[in-house]
Design an enzyme around this catalytic site. Structure first.
Site, PDB file in Angstrom:
ATOM      1  N   LYS A   1      -3.864  -9.728   6.802  1.00 60.62           N
ATOM      2  CA  LYS A   1      -4.206  -8.384   6.348  1.00 60.62           C
ATOM      3  C   LYS A   1      -4.383  -7.490   7.572  1.00 60.62           C
ATOM      4  O   LYS A   1      -5.190  -7.787   8.449  1.00 60.62           O
ATOM      5  CB  LYS A   1      -5.494  -8.417   5.516  1.00 60.62           C
ATOM      6  CG  LYS A   1      -5.757  -7.134   4.759  1.00 60.62           C
ATOM      7  CD  LYS A   1      -6.836  -7.327   3.712  1.00 60.62           C
ATOM      8  CE  LYS A   1      -7.060  -6.069   2.897  1.00 60.62           C
ATOM      9  NZ  LYS A   1      -8.099  -6.254   1.872  1.00 60.62           N
TER      10      LYS A   1
ATOM     11  N   ASP B   1      -0.043   3.131   8.004  1.00 61.42           N
ATOM     12  CA  ASP B   1       0.290   2.402   9.227  1.00 61.42           C
ATOM     13  C   ASP B   1       0.293   0.889   9.033  1.00 61.42           C
ATOM     14  O   ASP B   1       0.668   0.138   9.930  1.00 61.42           O
ATOM     15  CB  ASP B   1      -0.649   2.782  10.366  1.00 61.42           C
ATOM     16  CG  ASP B   1      -2.130   2.546  10.037  1.00 61.42           C
ATOM     17  OD1 ASP B   1      -2.419   1.760   9.108  1.00 61.42           O
ATOM     18  OD2 ASP B   1      -2.983   3.140  10.709  1.00 61.42           O
ATOM     19  N   GLY B   2      -0.150   0.422   7.857  1.00 65.43           N
ATOM     20  CA  GLY B   2      -0.156  -1.013   7.597  1.00 65.43           C
ATOM     21  C   GLY B   2      -1.202  -1.781   8.371  1.00 65.43           C
ATOM     22  O   GLY B   2      -1.163  -3.017   8.416  1.00 65.43           O
TER      23      GLY B   2
ATOM     24  N   ARG C   1      -6.452 -14.191   5.396  1.00 64.21           N
ATOM     25  CA  ARG C   1      -7.070 -14.396   4.086  1.00 64.21           C
ATOM     26  C   ARG C   1      -6.414 -15.576   3.385  1.00 64.21           C
ATOM     27  O   ARG C   1      -5.204 -15.776   3.486  1.00 64.21           O
ATOM     28  CB  ARG C   1      -6.927 -13.123   3.244  1.00 64.21           C
ATOM     29  CG  ARG C   1      -7.571 -13.204   1.878  1.00 64.21           C
ATOM     30  CD  ARG C   1      -7.776 -11.834   1.288  1.00 64.21           C
ATOM     31  NE  ARG C   1      -6.555 -11.194   0.844  1.00 64.21           N
ATOM     32  CZ  ARG C   1      -6.511  -9.988   0.262  1.00 64.21           C
ATOM     33  NH1 ARG C   1      -7.638  -9.307   0.090  1.00 64.21           N
ATOM     34  NH2 ARG C   1      -5.371  -9.460  -0.117  1.00 64.21           N
TER      35      ARG C   1
ATOM     36  N   ASP D   1      -4.780  -3.315  -9.670  1.00 61.38           N
ATOM     37  CA  ASP D   1      -4.118  -4.015  -8.565  1.00 61.38           C
ATOM     38  C   ASP D   1      -5.103  -4.799  -7.720  1.00 61.38           C
ATOM     39  O   ASP D   1      -4.695  -5.535  -6.817  1.00 61.38           O
ATOM     40  CB  ASP D   1      -3.337  -3.034  -7.685  1.00 61.38           C
ATOM     41  CG  ASP D   1      -4.195  -1.902  -7.156  1.00 61.38           C
ATOM     42  OD1 ASP D   1      -4.641  -1.081  -7.985  1.00 61.38           O
ATOM     43  OD2 ASP D   1      -4.427  -1.825  -5.940  1.00 61.38           O
ATOM     44  N   ASN D   2      -6.396  -4.669  -8.020  1.00 65.34           N
ATOM     45  CA  ASN D   2      -7.428  -5.434  -7.319  1.00 65.34           C
ATOM     46  C   ASN D   2      -8.047  -6.507  -8.211  1.00 65.34           C
ATOM     47  O   ASN D   2      -9.109  -7.041  -7.887  1.00 65.34           O
ATOM     48  CB  ASN D   2      -8.544  -4.515  -6.805  1.00 65.34           C
ATOM     49  CG  ASN D   2      -8.066  -3.585  -5.707  1.00 65.34           C
ATOM     50  OD1 ASN D   2      -7.108  -3.886  -5.006  1.00 65.34           O
ATOM     51  ND2 ASN D   2      -8.724  -2.452  -5.562  1.00 65.34           N
TER      52      ASN D   2
ATOM     53  N   GLY E   1       0.785  -3.155   1.141  1.00 63.95           N
ATOM     54  CA  GLY E   1       1.055  -2.115   2.128  1.00 63.95           C
ATOM     55  C   GLY E   1       0.555  -2.434   3.518  1.00 63.95           C
ATOM     56  O   GLY E   1       1.017  -1.838   4.496  1.00 63.95           O
TER      57      GLY E   1
END
Length: 489
Positions: free
Chosen positions: A113, A125-126, A176, A252-253, A92
């Site tokens: 990121k 807002d990303g 990253r 998801d992490n 996202g």
């Protein structure tokens, strides 16, 4: 060494079909500025360190200009968040630029990121704020310095973009690095959508790229899952031994390679508290420090469910059954090494657990104590007075110290030799929240980024004495008790 324009891109993830991602370009930011640059991470790409001085560098890694050879995309995944399945998550606020091969044959994915909205932003807002970007930048490198598998970080690019969180904050972009950003949730999304062909394709992709020794095996999917179980068990043991709390262990992490992934509300233990909750948003304490090992198993069970079209149920159960023993074995090995024992047996486990109970009862600083324990004397009890004085119940410590002395004598290593060995496994420096906060405050309030670079250099060598940096090993000041970090951190 090579310039940015000559990075050797081989964008294998972009060769997968469209269901795996959405192609999206980063959204430019106003007035980008390079705030910190990590030459150690740059070496992973064979990148000439002088490249950071070029104006193009900040343009590429702010997302303002396409990097030659890159194919930007946002990956799709799902996941269990705080125990509840969310059918679509995805990148996202992260955009994968591509995959670079270095001269050693290693592959590193470059991910921005905070690079703007994607189809998976879910109304967000990303963007990333400078505060959280500094925390991830420093902690990913701190974990690498500690020898714990982790994503890496190349640089922080700040901008004049205003980002709205609890208040208006300055925006930033983090570059990253990781061999892969595929996570447990990458498999879950295709399982729950009944897209088993895509599930198999993703498994084949990950195995070919990251577990090549399994490619030609008839039982490659079972072996793959077994390997993920063992890597996760080992990672969790390392977290617990060093006193690291992740804070948001959603599926998801969780990295499919056993890397520490997605630094948000993390925290290193100060006073030893097994129930430490570092995430202010975790009201039920699901991801408390002492629950992390069992959550690791819970997440692996969710992955087993997602892989069930490829991995038979009994094989998955057998693999999951290896988690507990693998975790316990590695954790005991690490903790006995922290005590300076060259060899260990099951009889040493009470020595570890009883010490942890004493540390908890007296709220003793975890990192500081184990570093100081290297100076324990088996010859002169008076020399151990500084250790003894850390405990409220000194009689209880004396009883434990007597057992410890007996065990050290049986181990047979001289005090000096043991102290040197313990210094190699008990860090003097970890990224305490208050240290990160000082760097954040200076960056945000005074636009002084020198503390970021100072901490970066310090945390690359956490086991070294570094005499001019002794203050950074101190327990937190009183004001640090009021620092709160949450999923927006």
């Amino acid at each position: 060494m090579r310039p940015l324009e000559d990075l050797d891109f081989d964008n294998s993830f972009a060769r997968l079909p469209e269901p795996f991602y959405s192609r999206v370009m980063p959204t430019p930011v106003p007035a980008p500025e390079l705030l910190s640059y990590n030459e150690t991470a740059a070496a992973l790409l064979d990148l000439d360190p002088r490249e950071a001085q070029r104006p193009e560098f900040v343009e590429y890694f702010s997302g303002n200009r396409p990097l030659p050879g890159s194919e930007p995309l946002a990956a799709l995944y799902a996941g269990h968040q705080f125990g509840h399945y969310v059918p679509q998550l995805g990148d996202g606020r992260a955009i994968l630029l591509g995959e670079v091969r270095n001269r050693a044959g290693e592959r590193w994915e470059l991910q921005l990121k905070g690079a703007g909205r994607t189809p998976y932003s879910r109304g967000g807002d990303g963007r990333a704020v400078l505060r959280s970007t500094i925390r991830e930048y420093l902690c990913s490198e701190a974990m690498h310095g500690l020898g714990i598998p982790s994503t890496r970080a190349l640089c922080i690019v700040g901008s004049e973009l205003e980002v709205y969180r609890e208040s208006v904050e300055r925006g930033a972009v983090l570059l990253r690095l990781a061999p892969s950003h595929v996570r447990f949730g990458s498999f879950e999304v295709f399982f729950y959508r009944d897209q088993h062909a895509e599930l198999k394709l993703l498994a084949d992709y990950v195995i070919e790229r990251h577990y090549p020794e399994l490619v030609d095996r008839d039982d490659k999917y079972v072996r793959f899952f077994q390997e993920v179980v063992l890597r996760t068990a080992r990672l969790l043991a390392q977290w617990q031994a060093v006193g690291f709390a992740h804070g948001v262990m959603n599926t998801d992490n969780m990295s499919i390679l056993g890397l520490t992934l997605d630094y948000g509300p993390f925290g290193f233990l100060d006073r030893y508290d097994p129930g430490f909750i570092c995430n202010h948003s975790d009201h039920a304490g699901r991801y408390a420090f002492d629950r992390q090992p069992q959550i690791g198993l819970w997440n692996l069970t969710a992955l087993a469910q997602a892989l069930s079209p490829l991995v038979p149920v009994e094989a998955a159960r057998e693999a999951l059954g290896r988690y507990g023993p693998a975790y316990a074995t590695h954790y005991v090995e690490l903790m006995c090494a922290k005590l300076g024992l060259r060899d260990h047996t099951r009889e040493d486990i009470p020595l570890v657990t009883d010490l942890l109970q004493l540390l908890h009862a007296s709220q003793v600083d975890y990192t500081g104590f184990f570093r100081a324990l290297g100076g324990f004397s088996t010859e002169t009890a008076a020399a151990n007075a500084p250790l003894r004085d850390l405990f409220i119940d000194r009689v209880a410590f004396d009883a434990w110290a007597a057992r410890y002395r007996t065990r050290l004598l049986a181990d047979g290593s001289p005090d000096g030799e043991r102290k040197a060995r313990m210094a190699r496994v008990n860090p003097k420096y970890v990224l305490r929240n208050y240290l990160a906060q000082i760097a954040i405050d200076r960056a945000v309030e005074a636009r002084d980024y020198s503390e970021i670079d100072r901490l970066l250099a310090l945390l690359r060598r956490p086991y070294d004495e570094q005499p001019d940096m002794q203050a950074y090993a101190a327990p937190p000041p009183d004001w640090a008790q009021h620092i709160q970090v949450s999923c927006s951190s």
